[in-house]
Scaffold this motif. Structure first.
Motif, PDB file in Angstrom:
ATOM      1  N   ILE A   1     -45.905 -36.336 -50.495  1.00 28.21           N
ATOM      2  CA  ILE A   1     -44.462 -36.590 -50.432  1.00 28.21           C
ATOM      3  C   ILE A   1     -43.888 -36.282 -49.059  1.00 28.21           C
ATOM      4  CG2 ILE A   1     -42.229 -35.795 -51.304  1.00 28.21           C
ATOM      5  CD1 ILE A   1     -43.597 -35.287 -53.972  1.00 28.21           C
ATOM      6  N   VAL A   2     -44.391 -35.214 -48.438  1.00 21.69           N
ATOM      7  CA  VAL A   2     -43.774 -34.693 -47.224  1.00 21.69           C
ATOM      8  C   VAL A   2     -43.686 -35.749 -46.124  1.00 21.69           C
ATOM      9  CG1 VAL A   2     -45.820 -33.810 -46.066  1.00 21.69           C
ATOM     10  CG2 VAL A   2     -43.661 -32.594 -45.841  1.00 21.69           C
TER      11      VAL A   2
ATOM     12  N   ILE B   1     -49.068 -28.399 -46.917  1.00 20.99           N
ATOM     13  CA  ILE B   1     -48.006 -29.401 -47.028  1.00 20.99           C
ATOM     14  C   ILE B   1     -47.584 -29.872 -45.637  1.00 20.99           C
ATOM     15  CG2 ILE B   1     -45.617 -29.778 -47.752  1.00 20.99           C
ATOM     16  CD1 ILE B   1     -46.106 -27.947 -50.088  1.00 20.99           C
TER      17      ILE B   1
ATOM     18  N   LEU C   1     -37.797 -40.384 -56.033  1.00 20.89           N
ATOM     19  CA  LEU C   1     -38.121 -40.698 -54.642  1.00 20.89           C
ATOM     20  C   LEU C   1     -38.079 -42.197 -54.376  1.00 20.89           C
ATOM     21  CD1 LEU C   1     -41.184 -38.324 -54.331  1.00 20.89           C
ATOM     22  CD2 LEU C   1     -38.925 -37.921 -53.358  1.00 20.89           C
TER      23      LEU C   1
ATOM     24  N   ASP D   1     -43.041 -38.822 -46.494  1.00 23.95           N
ATOM     25  CA  ASP D   1     -42.065 -39.848 -46.834  1.00 23.95           C
ATOM     26  C   ASP D   1     -42.611 -41.242 -46.536  1.00 23.95           C
ATOM     27  OD1 ASP D   1     -39.777 -40.931 -47.739  1.00 23.95           O
ATOM     28  OD2 ASP D   1     -38.655 -40.667 -45.879  1.00 23.95           O
TER      29      ASP D   1
ATOM     30  N   ARG E   1     -38.885 -29.123 -43.732  1.00 25.00           N
ATOM     31  CA  ARG E   1     -39.267 -30.225 -44.616  1.00 25.00           C
ATOM     32  C   ARG E   1     -40.294 -29.747 -45.656  1.00 25.00           C
ATOM     33  NH1 ARG E   1     -38.529 -34.336 -47.082  1.00 25.00           N
ATOM     34  NH2 ARG E   1     -39.964 -36.080 -47.163  1.00 25.00           N
TER      35      ARG E   1
ATOM     36  N   GLU F   1     -38.523 -27.832 -48.272  1.00 21.04           N
ATOM     37  CA  GLU F   1     -37.740 -28.752 -49.084  1.00 21.04           C
ATOM     38  C   GLU F   1     -38.609 -29.411 -50.159  1.00 21.04           C
ATOM     39  OE1 GLU F   1     -35.067 -30.912 -46.233  1.00 21.04           O
ATOM     40  OE2 GLU F   1     -35.865 -32.579 -47.403  1.00 21.04           O
ATOM     41  N   VAL F   2     -39.773 -29.894 -49.715  1.00 21.76           N
ATOM     42  CA  VAL F   2     -40.682 -30.566 -50.647  1.00 21.76           C
ATOM     43  C   VAL F   2     -41.171 -29.593 -51.711  1.00 21.76           C
ATOM     44  CG1 VAL F   2     -42.981 -31.567 -50.825  1.00 21.76           C
ATOM     45  CG2 VAL F   2     -41.409 -32.371 -49.075  1.00 21.76           C
TER      46      VAL F   2
ATOM     47  N   THR G   1     -38.599 -29.312 -54.363  1.00 19.64           N
ATOM     48  CA  THR G   1     -38.590 -30.472 -55.271  1.00 19.64           C
ATOM     49  C   THR G   1     -39.651 -30.323 -56.348  1.00 19.64           C
ATOM     50  OG1 THR G   1     -38.356 -31.688 -53.210  1.00 19.64           O
ATOM     51  CG2 THR G   1     -38.418 -32.984 -55.222  1.00 19.64           C
ATOM     52  N   LEU G   2     -40.797 -29.760 -55.958  1.00 16.55           N
ATOM     53  CA  LEU G   2     -41.915 -29.674 -56.875  1.00 16.55           C
ATOM     54  C   LEU G   2     -41.938 -28.359 -57.653  1.00 16.55           C
ATOM     55  CD1 LEU G   2     -44.540 -31.160 -54.465  1.00 16.55           C
ATOM     56  CD2 LEU G   2     -43.841 -32.184 -56.605  1.00 16.55           C
TER      57      LEU G   2
ATOM     58  N   GLY H   1     -47.305 -32.632 -53.015  1.00 17.81           N
ATOM     59  CA  GLY H   1     -46.407 -32.237 -51.937  1.00 17.81           C
ATOM     60  C   GLY H   1     -46.887 -32.761 -50.599  1.00 17.81           C
ATOM     61  N   ARG H   2     -48.197 -32.692 -50.397  1.00 20.11           N
ATOM     62  CA  ARG H   2     -48.749 -33.146 -49.142  1.00 20.11           C
ATOM     63  C   ARG H   2     -48.510 -34.648 -48.957  1.00 20.11           C
ATOM     64  NH1 ARG H   2     -54.777 -31.432 -48.171  1.00 20.11           N
ATOM     65  NH2 ARG H   2     -55.041 -33.345 -49.346  1.00 20.11           N
TER      66      ARG H   2
END
Lengths: 383, 309, 383
Positions: A149-150, A96, A184, A152, A114, A117-118, A121-122, A146-147
């Protein structure tokens, strides 16, 4: 801002045109699904958006910036691959985090934070120190997300991310992905060949065939108001019933039955002669018949049941015309789960006039789509 | 964010961003190493076609001047080597085919068929790869000379085959030794390839009613063609170039059965000194068979490497 | 005649550490001649192992496997007179379609060459792949490879067909097509067939009977509708049906089932069926929940719409009880033309004749739904 603009996009591989003159505007925070059979150009389009392929001609804008010649890492996008493409030698945490490593403006501690955090979320916080091969398919799928999303990013690109999961898990992840995207609020372009995924997840669906865009519309519209035969056939499971025939005065004449067209339909049909009549399986009304009862209405036919597929909540019937039993799949109808019919039964099939679609047989364009009373249906659910 | 017209917004920066000093340095390094490896080769070829005087007078890598040019070296080397060429091929070809074929069979048995003690046998094969040549030389020589003098036993038989002489029997123990020594490495190479094949192929064969040997012959063997290309080239090069076993079992460059690797060091050496032109010519000639093999099997070789990766 | 019997069949593997892993535990099954039995369950449930034992690719640790009166335990795969279709098709890549199909006949029979040729051609005619006879598998599409794999099994005219997820590599449209085609073929040939899948739709629509496995144990064997309407336990109830049955954990206080966010009164008749269990799970299928129809009543509750998944012919609506916590989510299906949006408030009713009750501890079914006394339903549900 993550709005995307594709103008006259074209991609050629040698002599074959993979994507042909595609123009598409995707709004910020929209969930757009690109759907079509394999080889229709949907993946190529996504790969051009990602910067993994260069367009032969046409332009790509993301957030108003021209992207054609920009390398993937400068496009502010994240992509989820069909095979997840996790790094096998790294833990979930490292996987991630990796997406952030090239990003500037983070301290090492912030990157760790971070990633955690991600993972939260998952719902994969407890897997952070495992390696990919110790994870189930669904968990790997989450890490891949996750990879993405991280970082952003402005845009998520997803290439059939659910196709390696089994049916139950896929249905689950479908809702989860939708929730996540809502939460998101990132523009998402999602490629799939599965019309169920397209229908259930998309804000809008872009149906592609043979490199060309067939229709861009909400799932509801694609289903009830298809532009042409291809969209009508591709969207919907079981498939729409299509019968070829000709018009004689105000009657549609097929090989095995004729069907009177009402005024409303005739208005849109005009003087076209070669027509294709379409009706969705769930709109067909099936009633058990008394074999001696000869009376048959205008919009009714006698048919034999050749196959019954029980689904529990509904049954899919395959029907044949009594005068041509060899074509054992002339029509398909869906009945309620409690209404059971046995193979070999003769039934009366009614096609309600307000449910029919009419297509031009030559061009395939829809000349008339089913009627639906939207307001009445809407109020039913509101208090 | 400015919305520029499509043609005007050509993103020059991202086109040139990768062209920098580092890349220039990388290319310079590549050119340097190309020269580093190619100059000795070029020097060898030049030396092979120069007369002795010319070798002594000109720079090693310079092309021969008109009067310094000769093909005599090559002609002489060819005459000297022709017999041993034949010996080398008589030894290498059967030895290669044998070790590759047996290796593939063993790999099939160790990968795609389930039986007990499989792991133990596999370990033996792995150990076999690491047995050093030197350690077995003495026992090998004693075995073939004293305990089981196969060469002497079959000499009359070999002599009766057309094109062969009695002394060619000396090569038979060498062939058998090479096969035995080659099997472990061939097995390991084939094993990694067979492991990448789906197991369902063998299972489908079983359900189709074929026996284990039938499945090998009719399904696995044809499928592993590309791998055969790779292993065949590797194994042929190994055996053709091998010196120690040949030296031990055939003894000396003057033996009539001596393969190329034994004869090569003796060519061009005389009491009056070393003839570099002849030596170089012989060296290049000796390399020709392996070169032919590479060219002939190039496609298979590349395919095999691809499928293995 | 080919009646296949499994008598307490067990498979135990030894893992690397020397421990025992029970993959299949005491499964007993009686498969009639000509029957189409589907073995279904999540991955790792032992269904493939069971199939592989029938094929002779795995040994049977304990128990007996019989074809008619012949014990198969020690008969090698080569001599069992069975044919198998693999998930990966396992076509021989170096052989043409003809070569692939004739290989089995060459190895297992003494038929002369021209008879083999004739049988191969008959089979390809039946499957509509006659024009592919001289191609190699690499030149075929997924659907065509699938047909060749089927043809390879059919051409041998075996006693039993074994199929290991043969449709899972096809895309959705093709899969639905092949499903009916396979069913028709099996009926035509009348060969006993055991079909393994993780897809409950395939199980429901194709099987004469379905055997549901979980964790190496047989959970239920019955007709598809049996498993759907009268599940033995929570696992079967949750596994069969798409979308899954809704479950609510709760407890019984008096005549009232108290769940998270709702209280559900039970009638005396229902109350009698439960016995003295107090921890209960209430189950109801999404299509049995009435959304927005009744305004009040004992079994009607206020709810909020969370996510809507339109499918065209129907919508899957994810809801939450107005008074429940975040976890009290459930799904209902509504007709496709009703437009519901997330955030809407509505009411939901659970008709009492549609609910299932399960023992909270063992998961066994205490009460299954009532079924209408319909002639056809009786025919589909075995006693």
């Amino acid at each position: 801002m993550g709005q995307i603009q594709l103008t006259d996009l074209m991609k050629r591989f040698g002599d074959t045109v993979a994507v042909d003159d595609l123009s598409l505007d995707i709004a910020d925070e929209e969930f757009l699904v690109l759907v079509g059979p394999s080889g229709c150009g949907k993946s190529t389009t996504l790969r051009m958006l990602a910067g993994l392929e260069t367009p032969t001609s046409g332009d790509i804008y993301i957030g108003g910036d021209h992207m054609n010649y920009r390398v993937p890492q400068n496009r502010d996008i994240a992509m989820v691959f069909q095979d997840y493409a996790l790094y096998p030698h790294m833990t979930v945490r490292q996987n991630i985090r990796f997406g952030l490593e090239e990003e500037e403006g983070y301290t090492s501690a912030e990157r760790d934070e971070r990633a955690v955090e991600v993972a939260e979320t998952l719902g994969i916080s407890d897997l952070l120190d495992r390696k990919p091969d110790e994870l189930s398919g669904g968990q790997q799928q989450r890490v891949a997300l996750g990879r993405a999303i991280v970082r952003d990013p402005e845009v998520f690109l997803m290439d059939e991310p659910l196709s390696n999961l089994d049916a139950k898990l896929r249905a689950e992840m479908r809702t989860e992905l939708q929730n996540l995207q809502d939460q998101l609020a990132v523009t998402t372009v999602y490629v799939t060949h599965n019309q169920t995924e397209a229908m259930t997840m998309a804000d809008r669906i872009a149906v592609m065939d043979d490199g060309e865009l067939q229709q861009v519309a909400s799932p509801f519209e694609c289903y009830h108001e298809p532009n042409n035969l291809f969209v009508a056939e591709f969207i919907g499971e079981p498939m729409i019933n299509l019968v070829r025939g000709t018009r004689s005065e105000t009657t549609f004449v097929g090989e095995h039955f004729s069907y009177p067209l009402d005024e409303d339909v005739m208005e849109s049909v005009g003087d076209r002669d070669d027509l294709v009549l379409g009706v969705r399986p769930e709109d067909i009304v099936v009633a058990d018949t008394d074999p001696d009862d000869a009376a048959i209405g205008d919009h009714e036919l006698r048919m034999d049941v050749t196959v019954v597929e029980p689904h529990g909540d509904q049954n899919v019937l395959h029907l044949s015309h009594p005068d041509q039993p060899s074509d054992d799949d002339a029509l398909q109808a869906v009945t309620g789960g409690m209404h059971l019919v046995t193979r070999g039964d003769r039934v009366t099939v009614r096609i309600p006039p307000d449910t029919i679609h009419v297509f031009d047989a030559e061009t395939g364009t829809a000349v008339h789509n089913r009627r639906h009373d939207q307001e009445a249906d809407l109020t039913e659910l509101e208090q | 964010m400015s919305q520029s017209s499509p043609t005007g917004s050509f993103d020059v920066a991202s086109l040139v961003e990768d062209v920098n000093l580092r890349r220039v340095g990388q290319y310079a390094l590549v050119v340097f190493f190309l020269g580093f490896f190619l100059v000795p080769l070029e020097t060898g070829i030049m030396t092979a076609i120069k007369t002795n005087e010319s070798v002594a007078r000109s720079l090693p890598f310079a092309p021969p001047a008109s009067e310094g040019f000769t093909l005599g070296n090559i002609q002489f080397a060819l005459e000297q080597l022709s017999g041993s060429f034949f010996n080398s091929l008589v030894m290498s070809i059967p030895a290669t085919i044998g070790s590759v074929l047996f290796g593939s069979m063993a790999a099939y048995g160790l990968t795609m068929v389930n039986w007990r003690a499989q792991m133990g046998v596999l370990m033996l094969f792995v150990v076999g790869v690491f047995v050093p040549y030197q350690a077995v030389l003495v026992p090998l020589a004693r075995f073939w000379n004293n305990i089981f003098p196969l060469a002497r036993m079959i000499e009359p038989m070999v002599a009766s085959i057309p094109f062969f002489q009695g002394y060619h029997a000396d090569l038979v123990p060498l062939v058998i030794t090479h096969i035995a020594y080659g099997i472990p490495i061939c097995t390991i190479l084939f094993r990694s390839y067979y492991q990448s094949l789906p197991n369902s192929l063998v299972e489908a064969g079983k359900i189709d009613g074929a026996s284990i040997t039938k499945i090998y012959r009719r399904i696995i063997l044809p499928i592993s063609k590309p791998m055969f290309g790779v292993v065949f080239i590797y194994q042929f090069t190994q055996i053709y170039n091998e010196f120690l076993f040949a030296f031990t079992l055939v003894t000396g460059s003057d033996a009539p059965a001596a393969p190329v690797t034994l004869v090569l060091p003796a060519i061009g050496a005389s009491t009056s000194g070393i003839d570099f032109g002849i030596r170089m010519s012989a060296a290049f000639l000796a390399a020709v068979p392996t070169l032919i093999l590479y060219v002939a099997f190039a496609e298979q070789f590349a395919k095999g490497l691809r499928t293995e990766a | 005649m080919a009646r296949l019997t499994l008598d307490d069949v067990t498979k135990v593997y030894t893992d690397d550490g020397g421990g025992d892993i029970v993959a299949v535990e005491e499964i007993s099954l009686d498969i009639d001649d000509g029957e189409f039995l589907v073995l279904v369950g999540p991955s790792g449930c032992g269904k493939s192992t069971t199939l592989r034992m029938m094929a002779g690719l795995e040994t049977v640790t304990e128990g007996e496997l019989r074809l008619e009166d012949r014990v198969l335990n020690d008969v090698s795969a080569q001599n069992r007179d069975i044919a198998m279709v693999f998930q990966s098709y396992a076509l021989y890549p170096h052989k043409s379609v003809r070569g692939n199909m004739s290989f089995g006949l060459e190895e297992s029979t003494d038929l002369p060459d021209d008879e083999i040729r004739q049988r191969v051609e008959e089979t390809t005619d039946m499957l509509g792949i006659s024009d592919l006879l001289d191609r190699n598998p690499g030149q075929l599409s997924g659907g065509q490879q699938q047909r060749v794999a089927l043809g390879r099994a059919i051409v041998r005219d075996p006693e039993v067909f074994l199929m290991d997820e043969p449709l899972s590599n096809l895309d959705a449209k093709l899969r639905a097509e092949m499903r009916t085609e396979l069913q028709r073929l099996q009926e035509e040939l009348g060969v006993t067939t055991i079909y393994v899948t993780h897809d409950q739709t395939e199980a429901m629509t194709m099987g004469d009977r379905v055997a549901v496995l979980d964790d190496g144990e047989l959970q239920q064997v019955g007709t598809p509708l049996d498993c759907y309407h009268r599940p033995n336990n929570l696992f079967v109830a949750g596994f069969i049906g798409e979308p899954s049955m809704n479950f609510f954990d709760g407890s019984l206080s008096g005549d009232i089932f108290r769940g998270d966010g709702f209280d559900y009164p039970l009638s005396d008749a229902t109350r009698d069926q439960i016995g003295d269990a107090s921890d209960l799970t209430l189950g109801i299928r999404p299509e049995d929940i009435e959304v927005g129809e009744r305004r009040s009543g004992d079994r009607t509750f206020d709810a909020e719409v969370v996510v809507v998944e339109p499918q065209g012919n129907e919508n899957t609506v994810h809801l939450r009880f107005a008074e429940g916590g975040e976890g009290a989510r459930f799904t209902a299906t509504t007709t496709g033309r009703s437009r519901v949006e997330s955030g809407d408030r509505t009411t939901v009713s659970f008709p009492e004749d549609a609910i299932h009750l399960f023992d909270g501890e063992t998961g066994n079914a205490l009460k299954n739904r009532e079924l209408p006394s319909n002639r056809a339903i009786g025919a589909y549900i075995s006693d």
